[in-house]
Design a protein around this motif. Structure first.
Motif, short mmCIF file in Angstrom:
data_model
loop_
_atom_site.label_atom_id
_atom_site.label_comp_id
_atom_site.label_asym_id
_atom_site.label_seq_id
_atom_site.Cartn_x
_atom_site.Cartn_y
_atom_site.Cartn_z
N ASP A 137 -22.65 -77.09 123.25
CA ASP A 137 -23.00 -75.81 123.90
C ASP A 137 -23.39 -76.03 125.36
N ALA A 138 -24.13 -77.11 125.61
CA ALA A 138 -24.59 -77.38 126.98
C ALA A 138 -23.40 -77.70 127.89
N PHE A 139 -22.43 -78.46 127.39
CA PHE A 139 -21.23 -78.76 128.20
C PHE A 139 -20.40 -77.48 128.41
N ARG A 140 -20.31 -76.67 127.36
CA ARG A 140 -19.53 -75.43 127.43
C ARG A 140 -20.13 -74.47 128.45
N ALA A 141 -21.46 -74.40 128.47
CA ALA A 141 -22.15 -73.49 129.40
C ALA A 141 -21.87 -73.87 130.86
N GLU A 142 -21.53 -75.14 131.09
CA GLU A 142 -21.20 -75.60 132.46
C GLU A 142 -19.72 -75.43 132.75
N GLY A 143 -18.95 -74.97 131.78
CA GLY A 143 -17.51 -74.81 131.97
C GLY A 143 -16.76 -76.14 132.03
N LEU A 144 -17.34 -77.19 131.45
CA LEU A 144 -16.68 -78.50 131.49
C LEU A 144 -15.58 -78.59 130.42
N SER A 145 -14.57 -79.40 130.72
CA SER A 145 -13.46 -79.59 129.77
C SER A 145 -13.93 -80.37 128.54
N LYS A 146 -13.24 -80.16 127.44
CA LYS A 146 -13.47 -80.91 126.20
C LYS A 146 -14.96 -81.06 125.83
N PRO A 147 -15.65 -79.94 125.70
CA PRO A 147 -17.10 -80.04 125.39
C PRO A 147 -17.38 -80.78 124.08
N GLU A 148 -16.49 -80.63 123.08
CA GLU A 148 -16.74 -81.30 121.79
C GLU A 148 -16.63 -82.82 121.93
N ASP A 149 -15.65 -83.29 122.71
CA ASP A 149 -15.50 -84.73 122.91
C ASP A 149 -16.72 -85.31 123.63
N ARG A 150 -17.16 -84.58 124.66
CA ARG A 150 -18.33 -85.06 125.41
C ARG A 150 -19.57 -85.07 124.51
N ALA A 151 -19.70 -84.03 123.70
CA ALA A 151 -20.87 -83.93 122.81
C ALA A 151 -20.88 -85.09 121.81
N ARG A 152 -19.71 -85.41 121.30
CA ARG A 152 -19.61 -86.53 120.36
C ARG A 152 -20.08 -87.82 121.02
N GLN A 153 -19.70 -88.00 122.28
CA GLN A 153 -20.11 -89.22 122.98
C GLN A 153 -21.62 -89.24 123.22
N VAL A 154 -22.18 -88.08 123.58
CA VAL A 154 -23.66 -88.04 123.74
C VAL A 154 -24.34 -88.36 122.41
N MET A 155 -23.77 -87.84 121.34
CA MET A 155 -24.38 -88.06 120.01
C MET A 155 -24.38 -89.55 119.64
N ILE A 156 -23.27 -90.22 119.94
CA ILE A 156 -23.20 -91.67 119.69
C ILE A 156 -24.28 -92.39 120.51
N LEU A 157 -24.41 -91.99 121.77
CA LEU A 157 -25.43 -92.61 122.63
C LEU A 157 -26.84 -92.30 122.13
N PHE A 158 -27.04 -91.08 121.66
CA PHE A 158 -28.37 -90.66 121.19
C PHE A 158 -28.78 -91.45 119.95
N ASP A 159 -27.92 -91.48 118.95
CA ASP A 159 -28.27 -92.21 117.72
C ASP A 159 -28.21 -93.73 117.95
N GLY A 160 -27.33 -94.18 118.83
CA GLY A 160 -27.31 -95.60 119.19
C GLY A 160 -28.62 -96.01 119.85
N ALA A 161 -29.10 -95.15 120.75
CA ALA A 161 -30.36 -95.46 121.43
C ALA A 161 -31.52 -95.47 120.45
N LEU A 162 -31.59 -94.46 119.58
CA LEU A 162 -32.69 -94.41 118.60
C LEU A 162 -32.66 -95.66 117.72
N THR A 163 -31.45 -96.07 117.33
CA THR A 163 -31.31 -97.24 116.46
C THR A 163 -31.78 -98.51 117.16
N GLU A 164 -31.30 -98.75 118.37
CA GLU A 164 -31.71 -99.97 119.09
C GLU A 164 -33.21 -99.93 119.42
N MET A 165 -33.70 -98.74 119.76
CA MET A 165 -35.14 -98.62 120.06
C MET A 165 -35.98 -99.03 118.87
N PHE A 166 -35.50 -98.65 117.69
CA PHE A 166 -36.25 -98.95 116.48
C PHE A 166 -36.13 -100.43 116.12
#
Lengths: 187, 187
Positions: A137-166
């Motif tokens: 939704d945040a990428f879509r609100a900015e009118g950026l291309s492929k918001p779902e692909d970008r969101a998937r990449q943020v999600m990988i980074l988010f859970d990857g970061a939480l995992t390494e942090m732990f």
């Protein structure tokens, strides 16, 4: 005004959440949850069909609160790059907080790996999909291309970061992930 | 030629690995491990001091094999961008493999969240650091700047991809992570 039964149910959910998160799902018994909530086992079973039921419900009770925290960072002021970085800056301090024992959703899915159809596993997966949708939704609100692909990449980074942090108890992983996430706001 | 005692020890480790990975650490008992290995509990305790000991040793037995698999992809032919992508293409099929129940190192750390100093938690963290060092070596061999920072970012993507793949059983997360990892080979 909530009914007494609702208050009791909430008290059991809070006790379950605390024990499951603190000790792990397999270690915390119904007896321990009932004792912590100050209810009899009969009362417990009036509110919940089974241990599986209370595991799922107690995890779901963290779904909206966790989404709201991330949405608060993501939908604040500033550029999207800054707001994405803010999500990762927001979680970074958890790494060194001794009360933080990792992402409860990921830990639950990991602990229940032998029962893939478990309602709590589904609740964990559904939570992560909703988080990913917030990013889209945040990428879509900015009118950026492929918001779902970008969101998937943020999600990988988010859970990857939480995992390494732990695993390493090191907030630098959140910062490194945040730098990559901010780049995803570029055209 | 291995001694009988070594063979027995390896059989116990293999049984522990199978049961811990299949059922979870909390669920698999020493009795079940001894039965699966075809040894008495007395024999079990001749080889291992405790359940904690066998949890750590059985996890460590996967350390070098897992590193070797990733090193095989990472140090193959082609550009570093292609080889980094190959690591993620290599793990992608796990997502839909019903025998795959997530990364055993991450699951162990998650299951033992309530005992942070546990030898298996240390073994899990040490494995992840060695994997990160493999990535740093690959960047260093190309003469790229800040090899440690790049390696940390690949590691976040790697464990993030494994995590999402397990939660959603969707190999697209590995591919999305691989595209980001390949960009880290740019100057």
């Amino acid at each position: 005004m909530p009914r007494d039964a609702d208050i009791t149910r909430e008290r059991i959910i809070a006790a379950a959440r605390k024990l499951y998160y603190g000790q792990g799902i397999r270690s915390a018994s119904i007896d321990a949850i009932a004792a912590r909530a100050g209810v009899t086992k009969k009362t417990f079973y009036y509110h919940f069909r089974s241990k599986d039921d209370v595991i799922a419900v107690s995890l779901q009770s963290r779904d909206q609160p966790a989404l709201d925290i991330v949405a608060g960072w993501l939908n604040g002021p500033g550029t999207l790059a800054k707001r994405l970085a803010a999500v990762f800056e927001g979680v970074a301090p958890l790494a060194t907080n001794p009360r933080w024992k990792g992402c409860g959703f990921l830990r639950t899915v990991a602990e229940l790996a032998s029962t893939p159809g478990h309602p709590a596993v589904k609740a964990g997966a559904a939570h992560k999909k909703k988080m990913e949708a917030l990013f889209a939704d945040a990428f879509r609100a900015e009118g950026l291309s492929k918001p779902e692909d970008r969101a998937r990449q943020v999600m990988i980074l988010f859970d990857g970061a939480l995992t390494e942090m732990f695993v390493h108890r090191d907030p630098d992983y959140a910062k490194a992930a945040g730098r990559m996430a901010a780049l995803l706001a570029n055209n």
